[in-house]
Design a protein around this motif. Structure first.
Motif, PDB file in Angstrom:
ATOM      1  N   LEU A  85     -35.153 -15.188  20.638  1.00  0.00           N
ATOM      2  CA  LEU A  85     -35.980 -16.399  20.724  1.00  0.00           C
ATOM      3  C   LEU A  85     -35.400 -17.267  21.829  1.00  0.00           C
ATOM      4  O   LEU A  85     -34.209 -17.611  21.799  1.00  0.00           O
ATOM      5  CB  LEU A  85     -35.958 -17.151  19.383  1.00  0.00           C
ATOM      6  CG  LEU A  85     -36.649 -18.521  19.391  1.00  0.00           C
ATOM      7  CD1 LEU A  85     -38.158 -18.382  19.648  1.00  0.00           C
ATOM      8  CD2 LEU A  85     -36.423 -19.250  18.068  1.00  0.00           C
ATOM      9  N   LEU A  86     -36.228 -17.598  22.831  1.00  0.00           N
ATOM     10  CA  LEU A  86     -35.785 -18.496  23.895  1.00  0.00           C
ATOM     11  C   LEU A  86     -35.869 -19.913  23.364  1.00  0.00           C
ATOM     12  O   LEU A  86     -36.907 -20.324  22.822  1.00  0.00           O
ATOM     13  CB  LEU A  86     -36.670 -18.347  25.134  1.00  0.00           C
ATOM     14  CG  LEU A  86     -36.451 -17.119  26.027  1.00  0.00           C
ATOM     15  CD1 LEU A  86     -34.979 -16.786  26.183  1.00  0.00           C
ATOM     16  CD2 LEU A  86     -37.218 -15.929  25.552  1.00  0.00           C
ATOM     17  N   SER A  87     -34.752 -20.639  23.482  1.00  0.00           N
ATOM     18  CA  SER A  87     -34.686 -21.944  22.831  1.00  0.00           C
ATOM     19  C   SER A  87     -33.640 -22.820  23.515  1.00  0.00           C
ATOM     20  O   SER A  87     -32.543 -22.348  23.822  1.00  0.00           O
ATOM     21  CB  SER A  87     -34.298 -21.679  21.375  1.00  0.00           C
ATOM     22  OG  SER A  87     -33.938 -22.866  20.752  1.00  0.00           O
ATOM     23  N   CYS A 111     -41.326 -16.532  23.490  1.00  0.00           N
ATOM     24  CA  CYS A 111     -41.366 -17.782  24.257  1.00  0.00           C
ATOM     25  C   CYS A 111     -41.918 -18.910  23.388  1.00  0.00           C
ATOM     26  O   CYS A 111     -43.048 -18.811  22.899  1.00  0.00           O
ATOM     27  CB  CYS A 111     -42.293 -17.636  25.461  1.00  0.00           C
ATOM     28  SG  CYS A 111     -41.892 -16.235  26.501  1.00  0.00           S
ATOM     29  N   GLY A 112     -41.156 -19.956  23.238  1.00  0.00           N
ATOM     30  CA  GLY A 112     -41.625 -21.139  22.527  1.00  0.00           C
ATOM     31  C   GLY A 112     -42.469 -22.009  23.451  1.00  0.00           C
ATOM     32  O   GLY A 112     -42.528 -21.779  24.663  1.00  0.00           O
ATOM     33  N   ARG A 113     -43.126 -23.001  22.889  1.00  0.00           N
ATOM     34  CA  ARG A 113     -43.916 -23.999  23.647  1.00  0.00           C
ATOM     35  C   ARG A 113     -43.950 -25.286  22.846  1.00  0.00           C
ATOM     36  O   ARG A 113     -43.504 -25.331  21.692  1.00  0.00           O
ATOM     37  CB  ARG A 113     -45.348 -23.509  23.854  1.00  0.00           C
ATOM     38  CG  ARG A 113     -45.509 -22.726  25.126  1.00  0.00           C
ATOM     39  CD  ARG A 113     -45.688 -23.646  26.341  1.00  0.00           C
ATOM     40  NE  ARG A 113     -45.390 -22.937  27.584  1.00  0.00           N
ATOM     41  CZ  ARG A 113     -45.576 -23.482  28.790  1.00  0.00           C
ATOM     42  NH1 ARG A 113     -46.055 -24.703  28.921  1.00  0.00           N
ATOM     43  NH2 ARG A 113     -45.252 -22.819  29.872  1.00  0.00           N
ATOM     44  N   GLU A 134     -28.425 -26.013  30.136  1.00  0.00           N
ATOM     45  CA  GLU A 134     -28.427 -27.278  29.391  1.00  0.00           C
ATOM     46  C   GLU A 134     -29.470 -28.245  29.944  1.00  0.00           C
ATOM     47  O   GLU A 134     -29.128 -29.239  30.575  1.00  0.00           O
ATOM     48  CB  GLU A 134     -27.018 -27.878  29.432  1.00  0.00           C
ATOM     49  CG  GLU A 134     -25.995 -26.971  28.761  1.00  0.00           C
ATOM     50  CD  GLU A 134     -24.576 -27.432  28.996  1.00  0.00           C
ATOM     51  OE1 GLU A 134     -24.287 -28.616  28.784  1.00  0.00           O
ATOM     52  OE2 GLU A 134     -23.757 -26.589  29.413  1.00  0.00           O
ATOM     53  N   TYR A 135     -30.725 -27.879  29.751  1.00  0.00           N
ATOM     54  CA  TYR A 135     -31.859 -28.709  30.143  1.00  0.00           C
ATOM     55  C   TYR A 135     -33.058 -28.227  29.350  1.00  0.00           C
ATOM     56  O   TYR A 135     -33.015 -27.146  28.763  1.00  0.00           O
ATOM     57  CB  TYR A 135     -32.145 -28.593  31.655  1.00  0.00           C
ATOM     58  CG  TYR A 135     -32.014 -27.187  32.164  1.00  0.00           C
ATOM     59  CD1 TYR A 135     -30.865 -26.772  32.823  1.00  0.00           C
ATOM     60  CD2 TYR A 135     -33.013 -26.245  31.940  1.00  0.00           C
ATOM     61  CE1 TYR A 135     -30.718 -25.470  33.260  1.00  0.00           C
ATOM     62  CE2 TYR A 135     -32.887 -24.945  32.375  1.00  0.00           C
ATOM     63  CZ  TYR A 135     -31.720 -24.564  33.038  1.00  0.00           C
ATOM     64  OH  TYR A 135     -31.579 -23.266  33.459  1.00  0.00           O
ATOM     65  N   VAL A 136     -34.112 -29.049  29.318  1.00  0.00           N
ATOM     66  CA  VAL A 136     -35.288 -28.663  28.538  1.00  0.00           C
ATOM     67  C   VAL A 136     -36.441 -28.292  29.469  1.00  0.00           C
ATOM     68  O   VAL A 136     -36.808 -29.059  30.356  1.00  0.00           O
ATOM     69  CB  VAL A 136     -35.727 -29.803  27.583  1.00  0.00           C
ATOM     70  CG1 VAL A 136     -36.980 -29.392  26.799  1.00  0.00           C
ATOM     71  CG2 VAL A 136     -34.607 -30.152  26.617  1.00  0.00           C
ATOM     72  N   LEU A 137     -36.992 -27.108  29.259  1.00  0.00           N
ATOM     73  CA  LEU A 137     -38.165 -26.646  30.010  1.00  0.00           C
ATOM     74  C   LEU A 137     -39.400 -26.799  29.122  1.00  0.00           C
ATOM     75  O   LEU A 137     -39.283 -27.020  27.919  1.00  0.00           O
ATOM     76  CB  LEU A 137     -37.973 -25.173  30.385  1.00  0.00           C
ATOM     77  CG  LEU A 137     -36.799 -24.895  31.318  1.00  0.00           C
ATOM     78  CD1 LEU A 137     -36.402 -23.441  31.254  1.00  0.00           C
ATOM     79  CD2 LEU A 137     -37.143 -25.290  32.735  1.00  0.00           C
ATOM     80  N   SER A 138     -40.571 -26.631  29.721  1.00  0.00           N
ATOM     81  CA  SER A 138     -41.813 -26.812  28.952  1.00  0.00           C
ATOM     82  C   SER A 138     -42.152 -25.604  28.098  1.00  0.00           C
ATOM     83  O   SER A 138     -42.990 -25.681  27.215  1.00  0.00           O
ATOM     84  CB  SER A 138     -42.978 -27.075  29.904  1.00  0.00           C
ATOM     85  OG  SER A 138     -42.640 -28.140  30.741  1.00  0.00           O
TER      86      SER A 138
HETATM   87  N1  SAM Z   1     -38.147 -29.802  21.158  1.00  0.00           N
HETATM   88  C1  SAM Z   1     -37.272 -28.826  21.723  1.00  0.00           C
HETATM   89  C2  SAM Z   1     -35.855 -29.381  21.823  1.00  0.00           C
HETATM   90  O1  SAM Z   1     -35.682 -30.599  21.900  1.00  0.00           O
HETATM   91  O2  SAM Z   1     -34.912 -28.572  21.870  1.00  0.00           O
HETATM   92  C3  SAM Z   1     -37.736 -28.417  23.115  1.00  0.00           C
HETATM   93  C4  SAM Z   1     -38.950 -27.585  23.102  1.00  0.00           C
HETATM   94  S1  SAM Z   1     -39.397 -27.038  24.721  1.00  0.00           S
HETATM   95  C5  SAM Z   1     -40.372 -28.355  25.314  1.00  0.00           C
HETATM   96  C6  SAM Z   1     -40.549 -25.766  24.423  1.00  0.00           C
HETATM   97  C7  SAM Z   1     -39.990 -24.362  24.509  1.00  0.00           C
HETATM   98  O3  SAM Z   1     -39.431 -24.139  25.785  1.00  0.00           O
HETATM   99  C8  SAM Z   1     -38.867 -24.023  23.546  1.00  0.00           C
HETATM  100  O4  SAM Z   1     -39.352 -23.670  22.265  1.00  0.00           O
HETATM  101  C9  SAM Z   1     -38.208 -22.848  24.236  1.00  0.00           C
HETATM  102  O5  SAM Z   1     -38.877 -21.634  23.964  1.00  0.00           O
HETATM  103  C10 SAM Z   1     -38.396 -23.188  25.702  1.00  0.00           C
HETATM  104  N2  SAM Z   1     -37.199 -23.765  26.339  1.00  0.00           N
HETATM  105  C11 SAM Z   1     -37.039 -25.025  26.785  1.00  0.00           C
HETATM  106  N3  SAM Z   1     -35.840 -25.198  27.354  1.00  0.00           N
HETATM  107  C12 SAM Z   1     -35.212 -24.009  27.278  1.00  0.00           C
HETATM  108  C13 SAM Z   1     -33.943 -23.554  27.690  1.00  0.00           C
HETATM  109  N4  SAM Z   1     -33.065 -24.340  28.295  1.00  0.00           N
HETATM  110  N5  SAM Z   1     -33.620 -22.259  27.462  1.00  0.00           N
HETATM  111  C14 SAM Z   1     -34.485 -21.435  26.841  1.00  0.00           C
HETATM  112  N6  SAM Z   1     -35.708 -21.808  26.424  1.00  0.00           N
HETATM  113  C15 SAM Z   1     -36.072 -23.083  26.635  1.00  0.00           C
END
Ligand code: SAM
Length: 221
Positions: A85-87, A111-113, A134-138
Motif C-alpha cells: 500500500l502506497l502511503s 494507490c491511495g487517493r 517525507e511529503y504528501v502527494l495527491s
Molecule cells: N491524508 C493522508 C495523510 O495525511 O497521510 C494523505 C493522503 S494523500 C493526499 C492520498 C494518497 O496519496 C495516499 O493514500 C497515498 O496512496 C498517496 N501518497 C501521498 N503521499 C505519499 C508518499 N509520500 N508516499 C507514498 N504514497 C503517498
C-alpha cells in the motif's frame, strides 16, 4: 519475469511506464505491468470506490471491498507475491528495499487517493505500507511508478550490468561521480566552463581515482 499489478482509480495516469527502458523491458518479456481500475472491482450499480470517513473530517476515504476483491482476483496462486500500500505514513522506500523486491514474482501496488485508504487495507490486506518520501502527494500513482521503475532496472537484462555497478546507492549510500559529455569547452553565462582534464587523459587509473574522490555523499535537508 517480474510482474507488477497496479490498483488505481486513475488508470490513465501511467504513460511513463510505456516509455524507454520500461518499454523495452516489457517488449523483451522481462517485466509485465498490469494496470487495474479499482472501480471495476466495486459491486453495485454506482461502482462506488470511496465514502465519507467515520468520525467525521474532510475528504473521502477509499473503501476496502473493491480493493479486497481486486487483490483476491489478481494475486497469483503458487507464486511469491507482495502486496504494497502506497502511503505517506509508510516506511520510507530506498534502494535497499528496491533490491529486496527482486525475490518476488509479483508485486501488487495499491494507490491511495483523497484522504487515504480505509485502515483495514493496511492492516489485513497489504503486506506493508511504503512511503516514497517525507511529503504528501495527491495519490499513490507516482509512488507506484517509482517502485516499478526502481525495481525493474534491477531485473537482470533490463539494463546492462556495467551501468548498475557504479550507480548511486549501488553500495550503501555512495552516490555516483560527476558525468560529462561533449563539448569539452562551453561558455555558460559569460564564463568558459571545461570538462575536467583528467577525464580526457585516457589514463584509467587516474580517472578512477578522480571519480572516487568526487563521488558525492548523501545529504538531506
Ligand atoms: N491524508 C493522508 C495523510 O495525511 O497521510 C494523505 C493522503 S494523500 C493526499 C492520498 C494518497 O496519496 C495516499 O493514500 C497515498 O496512496 C498517496 N501518497 C501521498 N503521499 C505519499 C508518499 N509520500 N508516499 C507514498 N504514497 C503517498
Amino acid at each position: 519475469m517480474k510482474r507488477f499489478d497496479i490498483l488505481t482509480i486513475f488508470p490513465d495516469a501511467f504513460s511513463y511506464l510505456s516509455q524507454s527502458i520500461l518499454f523495452n523491458a516489457q517488449k523483451k518479456g522481462l517485466v509485465k505491468i498490469n494496470i487495474h481500475n479499482i472501480r471495476d472491482y466495486s459491486k453495485g450499480k454506482r461502482k462506488k470506490v470511496d465514502d465519507k470517513p467515520y468520525g467525521g473530517g474532510a475528504g473521502m476515504v477509499l473503501k476496502v471491498e473493491p480493493i479486497q476483491n481486486a487483490v483476491k482476483k489478481i494475486k497469483l496462486k503458487n507464486k511469491k507475491s507482495r502486496v504494497i500500500l502506497l502511503s505517506a505514513k509508510g516506511k520510507i522506500y530506498n534502494q535497499k528495499k528496491a533490491k529486496s523486491f527482486l525475490k518476488y514474482d509479483q508485486i501488487i501496488l495499491i494507490c491511495g487517493r483523497y484522504e487515504g485508504v480505509d485502515e483495514r487495507v493496511a492492516k489485513y490486506i497489504a503486506d506493508e505500507e511504503l512511503s516514497i518520501g517525507e511529503y504528501v502527494l495527491s495519490g499513490g500513482e507516482l509512488p507506484a511508478m517509482v517502485v516499478v521503475d526502481s525495481v525493474s532496472r534491477l531485473v537482470p537484462g533490463v539494463i546492462n550490468k556495467e551501468s548498475l555497478k557504479e550507480e548511486s546507492f549501488s553500495s550503501g549510500n555512495n552516490l555516483e561521480y560527476p558525468q560529462y559529455t561533449k563539448p569539452e569547452t562551453l561558455e555558460i553565462e559569460g564564463k568558459i566552463r571545461k570538462v575536467p582534464k583528467v577525464l580526457l587523459s585516457g589514463n584509467h587509473k587516474e580517472i578512477k581515482k578522480w571519480r572516487e574522490k568526487h563521488s558525492k555523499k548523501l545529504t538531506k535537508f
